[in-house]
Design an enzyme around this catalytic site. Structure first.
Site, PDB file in Angstrom:
ATOM      1  N   GLY A   1       0.809  -1.223   0.000  1.00 35.54           N
ATOM      2  CA  GLY A   1       0.000   0.000   0.000  1.00 35.54           C
ATOM      3  C   GLY A   1       0.839   1.268   0.000  1.00 35.54           C
ATOM      4  O   GLY A   1       2.045   1.236   0.236  1.00 35.54           O
TER       5      GLY A   1
ATOM      6  N   GLY B   1       6.100  -3.284   2.949  1.00 35.96           N
ATOM      7  CA  GLY B   1       5.705  -3.701   4.288  1.00 35.96           C
ATOM      8  C   GLY B   1       6.097  -5.131   4.619  1.00 35.96           C
ATOM      9  O   GLY B   1       7.004  -5.700   4.004  1.00 35.96           O
TER      10      GLY B   1
ATOM     11  N   THR C   1       6.040  -7.534   1.699  1.00 38.92           N
ATOM     12  CA  THR C   1       7.148  -7.231   0.779  1.00 38.92           C
ATOM     13  C   THR C   1       8.473  -7.757   1.320  1.00 38.92           C
ATOM     14  O   THR C   1       9.296  -8.294   0.571  1.00 38.92           O
ATOM     15  CB  THR C   1       7.259  -5.701   0.591  1.00 38.92           C
ATOM     16  OG1 THR C   1       6.002  -5.215   0.164  1.00 38.92           O
ATOM     17  CG2 THR C   1       8.323  -5.343  -0.424  1.00 38.92           C
TER      18      THR C   1
ATOM     19  N   ASP D   1       1.203   1.755   9.404  1.00 43.16           N
ATOM     20  CA  ASP D   1       0.610   1.325  10.684  1.00 43.16           C
ATOM     21  C   ASP D   1       1.630   1.175  11.812  1.00 43.16           C
ATOM     22  O   ASP D   1       1.252   0.950  12.954  1.00 43.16           O
ATOM     23  CB  ASP D   1      -0.071  -0.049  10.558  1.00 43.16           C
ATOM     24  CG  ASP D   1      -1.198  -0.062   9.561  1.00 43.16           C
ATOM     25  OD1 ASP D   1      -1.560   1.005   9.071  1.00 43.16           O
ATOM     26  OD2 ASP D   1      -1.695  -1.167   9.283  1.00 43.16           O
TER      27      ASP D   1
ATOM     28  N   MET E   1      -6.169   4.161  10.037  1.00 44.14           N
ATOM     29  CA  MET E   1      -5.490   2.936   9.622  1.00 44.14           C
ATOM     30  C   MET E   1      -4.981   2.164  10.845  1.00 44.14           C
ATOM     31  O   MET E   1      -4.665   2.766  11.870  1.00 44.14           O
ATOM     32  CB  MET E   1      -4.299   3.258   8.724  1.00 44.14           C
ATOM     33  CG  MET E   1      -4.685   3.604   7.308  1.00 44.14           C
ATOM     34  SD  MET E   1      -4.794   5.345   7.075  1.00 44.14           S
ATOM     35  CE  MET E   1      -3.225   5.908   7.476  1.00 44.14           C
TER      36      MET E   1
ATOM     37  N   ARG F   1      -4.609  -2.222  10.810  1.00 44.89           N
ATOM     38  CA  ARG F   1      -5.311  -3.504  10.636  1.00 44.89           C
ATOM     39  C   ARG F   1      -5.140  -4.376  11.876  1.00 44.89           C
ATOM     40  O   ARG F   1      -6.076  -4.963  12.368  1.00 44.89           O
ATOM     41  CB  ARG F   1      -4.757  -4.249   9.415  1.00 44.89           C
ATOM     42  CG  ARG F   1      -5.017  -3.543   8.106  1.00 44.89           C
ATOM     43  CD  ARG F   1      -4.266  -4.234   6.981  1.00 44.89           C
ATOM     44  NE  ARG F   1      -4.703  -5.612   6.807  1.00 44.89           N
ATOM     45  CZ  ARG F   1      -5.760  -5.986   6.103  1.00 44.89           C
ATOM     46  NH1 ARG F   1      -6.485  -5.085   5.492  1.00 44.89           N
ATOM     47  NH2 ARG F   1      -6.092  -7.251   5.994  1.00 44.89           N
TER      48      ARG F   1
HETATM   49  P1  ATP Z   1       1.252  -3.097   3.449  1.00 43.56           P
HETATM   50  O1  ATP Z   1       0.514  -4.261   4.043  1.00 43.56           O
HETATM   51  O2  ATP Z   1       1.876  -2.218   4.480  1.00 43.56           O
HETATM   52  O3  ATP Z   1       0.467  -2.337   2.454  1.00 43.56           O
HETATM   53  P2  ATP Z   1       2.884  -5.171   2.357  1.00 43.56           P
HETATM   54  O4  ATP Z   1       4.269  -5.208   1.806  1.00 43.56           O
HETATM   55  O5  ATP Z   1       2.645  -6.044   3.552  1.00 43.56           O
HETATM   56  O6  ATP Z   1       2.513  -3.665   2.621  1.00 43.56           O
HETATM   57  P3  ATP Z   1       1.349  -6.928   0.660  1.00 43.56           P
HETATM   58  O7  ATP Z   1       0.366  -6.590  -0.388  1.00 43.56           O
HETATM   59  O8  ATP Z   1       0.950  -7.844   1.749  1.00 43.56           O
HETATM   60  O9  ATP Z   1       1.849  -5.530   1.216  1.00 43.56           O
HETATM   61  O10 ATP Z   1       2.655  -7.571  -0.031  1.00 43.56           O
HETATM   62  C1  ATP Z   1       3.411  -6.870  -1.014  1.00 43.56           C
HETATM   63  C2  ATP Z   1       4.050  -7.826  -1.975  1.00 43.56           C
HETATM   64  O11 ATP Z   1       4.753  -8.842  -1.278  1.00 43.56           O
HETATM   65  C3  ATP Z   1       3.047  -8.509  -2.889  1.00 43.56           C
HETATM   66  O12 ATP Z   1       3.534  -8.422  -4.215  1.00 43.56           O
HETATM   67  C4  ATP Z   1       3.003  -9.936  -2.386  1.00 43.56           C
HETATM   68  O13 ATP Z   1       2.806 -10.878  -3.437  1.00 43.56           O
HETATM   69  C5  ATP Z   1       4.370 -10.119  -1.761  1.00 43.56           C
HETATM   70  N1  ATP Z   1       4.300 -11.061  -0.623  1.00 43.56           N
HETATM   71  C6  ATP Z   1       3.483 -10.968   0.449  1.00 43.56           C
HETATM   72  N2  ATP Z   1       3.665 -12.007   1.293  1.00 43.56           N
HETATM   73  C7  ATP Z   1       4.632 -12.774   0.738  1.00 43.56           C
HETATM   74  C8  ATP Z   1       5.295 -14.000   1.113  1.00 43.56           C
HETATM   75  N3  ATP Z   1       4.982 -14.641   2.244  1.00 43.56           N
HETATM   76  N4  ATP Z   1       6.242 -14.488   0.279  1.00 43.56           N
HETATM   77  C9  ATP Z   1       6.559 -13.845  -0.870  1.00 43.56           C
HETATM   78  N5  ATP Z   1       5.981 -12.702  -1.273  1.00 43.56           N
HETATM   79  C10 ATP Z   1       5.043 -12.171  -0.499  1.00 43.56           C
END
Ligand code: ATP
Ligand code: MG
EC number: 2.7.1.11
Length: 462
Positions: free
Chosen positions: A102, A190, A193, A221, A264, A266
């Site tokens: 995000g 995040g 990622t 967050d 925000m 979660r």
């Molecule tokens: P936020 O939740 O703060 O918006 P985030 O990085 O947690 O950020 P996600 O949408 O959960 O956002 O993940 C971002 C990217 O990381 C996506 O492209 C997703 O496919 C990849 N990803 C998430 N979890 C995993 C995992 N366990 N292994 C590999 N890739 C992952």
């Protein structure tokens, strides 16, 4: 060796007064026998003052200050910063940057400062931006990044590279890194990622590629553990004040006015808690970590009636993940990254409160519900987040140039450090409701703690 055929990231070595966890592997220790070169900062006149500030290889920062004299020194992380020697010649560096997940204020600042840091500190000319998150490695064009092309992006919200959820295909991503002969990968995002970054790092190690993988943690967050705070958090708390102010104006302008603001958070209620503490206009703050209930003695309805009788108005702040267990029907859906989709607690609460007070004409209330989420996420970083983002980006650049890999740059105990991926993906940072900060928040709002629900009442749990 772990299940991926990669040596464990951590090894114990003896250290003075206990032990030090060797948390960050060095490229030359683990992947390749890279030659080292004097850090170009040493010969750069503009940076001559930096000479005394090169960080020693063994300089570490403790995760927690351990006070007991007999306790081990606890977990330490390598201190971030420029090293005397680097593992890459400037002309050989082919770096790329990707942003995932995000939006968060400060993303553009981090991109800008990686590009400028590589260029101005290390003379690196080849920096590529990967468009639209992880899937951009194999499905999108890339963009060339120069100090000129990024010069004023920090003044804009969002990410100039675009972002996405889902689409993480480790093999395809690493194939692409290999094909493009990229040797430094900067991944901003995040918790999800950073898990993706860790998978890329492991695959790179498995293939024996000479590639440094550096993460920069992004979470508005503040739910990433180990680090003191995440970039964008301060900006979010500041911007949330505008929504709270608006809710307060609405509430005070009518008889028995209620302003309800959803913020925000979660799984972690930090934004709601700090925004409440900062504002002083909030009467009640609800977060995922703290159970609450609506009906009966000590419940939310009773508190609302009390505040309205006393003051004639009130403001409630609710974090998006609060009260999920109370919401009637569940939606068993996930987003493209596998994150559970949450129900709109703000909307639900506003309906429940209106319904409750309309019943038997208990009280004539006027409730205004404000959800500023996307207004907050999209703004540029404030001054303090701009500074913080800059330091994180520079730390990541120094680390990758020195040959460190598989790390995230982060502030620990007020110092910039390199943290192994697994450390920040193994759990989430949450508000501890038995800690001082939550107690301070409770005394600031003078709200109920919702600790003793009457028998038979459903209380919300995490
Ligand atoms: P936020 O939740 O703060 O918006 P985030 O990085 O947690 O950020 P996600 O949408 O959960 O956002 O993940 C971002 C990217 O990381 C996506 O492209 C997703 O496919 C990849 N990803 C998430 N979890 C995993 C995992 N366990 N292994 C590999 N890739 C992952
Ligand atoms: Mg996430």
């Amino acid at each position: 060796m772990d299940s991926n055929g990669v040596d464990e990231q951590m090894k114990l070595v003896e250290g003075a007064g206990g032990y030090v966890l060797e948390d960050v592997p060095h490229l030359s220790d683990y992947i390749l026998d890279l030659p080292t070169y004097p850090n170009p900062l040493q010969s750069n006149a503009a940076y001559s003052v930096v000479r005394q500030y090169f960080v020693d290889e063994d300089d570490t920062v403790p995760q927690k200050i351990v006070v007991h004299k007999d306790s081990p020194r606890g977990t330490h992380f390598r201190r971030a910063g420029p090293r005397q020697k680097v593992c890459f010649k400037s002309a050989d560096v082919r770096a790329c940057i990707v942003t995932c997940g995000g939006l968060c204020p400060g993303l553009n600042t981090v991109i800008r400062e990686i590009v400028c840091g590589l260029h101005f500190m290390y003379g690196v000319k080849e920096v590529t931006g990967v468009n639209c998150g992880f899937r951009g490695f194999y499905s999108r064009n890339t963009v060339t990044l120069t100090p000129k092309s990024v010069s004023d992006i920090h003044k804009r919200g969002g990410t100039m590279l675009g972002t996405s959820r889902g689409g993480h295909d480790t093999l395809k991503i690493v194939d692409n890194i290999e094909d493009r002969e990229i040797n430094q990968v900067y991944i901003i995002g995040g918790d999800g990622t950073q898990k993706g970054a860790s998978a890329i790092y492991k695959e790179i190690r498995r293939r024996g590629l000479k590639v440094a993988v550096a993460g920069i943690p992004k979470t508005i967050d503040n739910d990433i553990p180990v680090i003191d705070k995440s970039f964008g958090f301060d900006t979010a708390v500041e911007e949330a004040q505008r929504a709270i102010n608006a809710a307060h104006v609405e509430a005070t302008s009518v008889e028995n006015g209620i302003g309800l603001v959803k913020l925000m958070g979660r799984y972690s209620g930090f934004i709601a808690m700090y925004a409440t503490l900062a504002s002083r206009d909030v009467d009640c703050c609800l977060i995922p970590e703290s159970p609450f209930y609506l009906e009966g003695k000590g419940g939310l309805y009773e508190f609302i009636a009390k505040r309205l009788t006393e003051n004639g108005h009130m403001v409630i702040v609710v974090a998006e993940g609060a009260g999920q267990d109370l919401l009637a029907e569940s939606i068993d859906q996930q987003d493209a990254s596998g994150n559970k989709l949450l129900k709109d607690v703000g909307l639900w609460m506003s309906l429940k409160i209106k319904e409750h007070f309309a019943k038997e004409s208990k009280m004539d209330i006027t409730l205004k519900y404000i959800d500023p989420t996307y207004m907050i996420r999209a703004i540029p970083a404030n001054a303090s987040d701009n500074v913080y983002s800059t330091l994180l980006a520079q730390s990541a650049v120094h680390g990758a140039m020195a040959g460190y890999t598989g790390f995230t740059a982060g502030l620990v105990n007020g110092r910039q450090t390199y943290i192994p991926f697994n450390r920040i993906t193994e759990r989430q940072n949450k508000v501890v409701i038995t800690d001082r900060m939550w107690a301070r928040m409770l005394s600031s709002t003078n709200q109920p703690s919702f600790m003793n629900p009457p028998k038979g009442t459903t209380s919300v749990t995490e």
